[in-house]
Structures are given as C-alpha cells and as structure tokens.
Design a protein around this motif. Structure first.
Motif, PDB file in Angstrom:
ATOM      1  N   LEU A  73       0.231  -7.909   6.908  1.00  0.00           N
ATOM      2  CA  LEU A  73       0.375  -8.796   5.748  1.00  0.00           C
ATOM      3  C   LEU A  73      -0.977  -9.081   5.093  1.00  0.00           C
ATOM      4  N   GLU A  74      -1.993  -9.305   5.899  1.00  0.00           N
ATOM      5  CA  GLU A  74      -3.327  -9.564   5.362  1.00  0.00           C
ATOM      6  C   GLU A  74      -3.866  -8.350   4.614  1.00  0.00           C
ATOM      7  N   LEU A  75      -3.625  -7.161   5.161  1.00  0.00           N
ATOM      8  CA  LEU A  75      -4.061  -5.933   4.481  1.00  0.00           C
ATOM      9  C   LEU A  75      -3.385  -5.792   3.125  1.00  0.00           C
ATOM     10  N   ASP A  76      -2.101  -6.093   3.079  1.00  0.00           N
ATOM     11  CA  ASP A  76      -1.382  -6.027   1.804  1.00  0.00           C
ATOM     12  C   ASP A  76      -2.016  -6.956   0.770  1.00  0.00           C
ATOM     13  N   ASP A  77      -2.349  -8.166   1.201  1.00  0.00           N
ATOM     14  CA  ASP A  77      -2.979  -9.130   0.289  1.00  0.00           C
ATOM     15  C   ASP A  77      -4.339  -8.628  -0.193  1.00  0.00           C
ATOM     16  N   LEU A  78      -5.130  -8.068   0.714  1.00  0.00           N
ATOM     17  CA  LEU A  78      -6.442  -7.546   0.334  1.00  0.00           C
ATOM     18  C   LEU A  78      -6.308  -6.383  -0.645  1.00  0.00           C
ATOM     19  N   PHE A  79      -5.315  -5.545  -0.421  1.00  0.00           N
ATOM     20  CA  PHE A  79      -5.112  -4.401  -1.303  1.00  0.00           C
ATOM     21  C   PHE A  79      -4.652  -4.843  -2.689  1.00  0.00           C
ATOM     22  N   GLU A  80      -3.738  -5.799  -2.728  1.00  0.00           N
ATOM     23  CA  GLU A  80      -3.240  -6.296  -4.014  1.00  0.00           C
ATOM     24  C   GLU A  80      -4.347  -6.947  -4.836  1.00  0.00           C
ATOM     25  N   SER A  81      -5.291  -7.573  -4.160  1.00  0.00           N
ATOM     26  CA  SER A  81      -6.398  -8.213  -4.872  1.00  0.00           C
ATOM     27  C   SER A  81      -7.551  -7.237  -5.130  1.00  0.00           C
ATOM     28  N   LYS A  82      -7.332  -5.957  -4.819  1.00  0.00           N
ATOM     29  CA  LYS A  82      -8.325  -4.892  -5.045  1.00  0.00           C
ATOM     30  C   LYS A  82      -9.627  -5.134  -4.274  1.00  0.00           C
ATOM     31  N   THR A  83      -9.508  -5.770  -3.114  1.00  0.00           N
ATOM     32  CA  THR A  83     -10.666  -6.072  -2.291  1.00  0.00           C
ATOM     33  C   THR A  83     -11.002  -4.934  -1.342  1.00  0.00           C
ATOM     34  N   VAL A  84      -9.989  -4.207  -0.931  1.00  0.00           N
ATOM     35  CA  VAL A  84     -10.177  -3.113   0.012  1.00  0.00           C
ATOM     36  C   VAL A  84      -9.861  -1.791  -0.707  1.00  0.00           C
ATOM     37  N   GLU A  85     -10.609  -0.743  -0.354  1.00  0.00           N
ATOM     38  CA  GLU A  85     -10.446   0.567  -0.986  1.00  0.00           C
ATOM     39  C   GLU A  85      -9.143   1.241  -0.537  1.00  0.00           C
ATOM     40  N   ASP A  86      -8.658   2.171  -1.353  1.00  0.00           N
ATOM     41  CA  ASP A  86      -7.410   2.887  -1.070  1.00  0.00           C
ATOM     42  C   ASP A  86      -7.441   3.593   0.287  1.00  0.00           C
ATOM     43  N   ASP A  87      -8.508   4.351   0.556  1.00  0.00           N
ATOM     44  CA  ASP A  87      -8.599   5.107   1.810  1.00  0.00           C
ATOM     45  C   ASP A  87      -8.612   4.187   3.017  1.00  0.00           C
ATOM     46  N   GLU A  88      -9.378   3.125   2.915  1.00  0.00           N
ATOM     47  CA  GLU A  88      -9.463   2.175   4.015  1.00  0.00           C
ATOM     48  C   GLU A  88      -8.111   1.495   4.246  1.00  0.00           C
ATOM     49  N   PHE A  89      -7.425   1.184   3.174  1.00  0.00           N
ATOM     50  CA  PHE A  89      -6.098   0.574   3.260  1.00  0.00           C
ATOM     51  C   PHE A  89      -5.120   1.533   3.939  1.00  0.00           C
ATOM     52  N   ARG A  90      -5.102   2.771   3.479  1.00  0.00           N
ATOM     53  CA  ARG A  90      -4.189   3.768   4.039  1.00  0.00           C
ATOM     54  C   ARG A  90      -4.448   3.996   5.529  1.00  0.00           C
ATOM     55  N   ASN A  91      -5.720   4.172   5.883  1.00  0.00           N
ATOM     56  CA  ASN A  91      -6.067   4.397   7.290  1.00  0.00           C
ATOM     57  C   ASN A  91      -5.699   3.201   8.159  1.00  0.00           C
ATOM     58  N   SER A  92      -5.894   2.017   7.640  1.00  0.00           N
ATOM     59  CA  SER A  92      -5.555   0.800   8.385  1.00  0.00           C
ATOM     60  C   SER A  92      -4.055   0.684   8.587  1.00  0.00           C
ATOM     61  N   LYS A  93      -3.293   0.965   7.540  1.00  0.00           N
ATOM     62  CA  LYS A  93      -1.840   0.887   7.638  1.00  0.00           C
ATOM     63  C   LYS A  93      -1.314   1.906   8.664  1.00  0.00           C
TER      64      LYS A  93
END
Length: 63
Positions: A28-48
């Motif tokens: 859930l926290e990752l989703d929030d960070l991604f929606e706010s454009k705080t975390v990069e696409d690659d980092e988001f994908r790898n984390s998920k």
C-alpha cells in the motif's frame, strides 16, 4: 528485504510482527509513493515483484 530499504529512504518503517501484514502494508505504501511520483517506475516494479514473491513464499493467497 529490498522493499524495506526503498521505503526507509522515505522514512517509512513498517513492522507489525506479522510478515504477511507487513507485506500488505508495504504494498500500500509503494502504491502511494508511485501515485505521488516519488518513486521511479523501475524501482516500483521491482519492489512490487519482490513483495509478490515474498507473499507467495509465506503462503499468502494472491487474488
């Protein structure tokens, strides 16, 4: 876990005492960070992917 390191960069620490609950909250926290454009696409994908793998290994039911 890689995801904890990512979240820690944003001062987000999650520990509930239950690994499955930790994974859900980190997701859930990752989703929030991604929606706010705080975390990069690659980092988001790898984390998920890491979270999904950990969830599966702990016996969680993916929906």
């Amino acid at each position: 876990m890689y995801v904890r390191t990512v979240l820690k960069r944003f001062n987000i620490l999650i520990y509930t005492g239950n690994q499955l609950d930790d994974i859900v909250l980190m997701d859930l926290e990752l989703d929030d960070l991604f929606e706010s454009k705080t975390v990069e696409d690659d980092e988001f994908r790898n984390s998920k992917l890491a979270l999904r793998r950990a969830y599966r290994e702990l016996g969680g039911n993916e929906e």
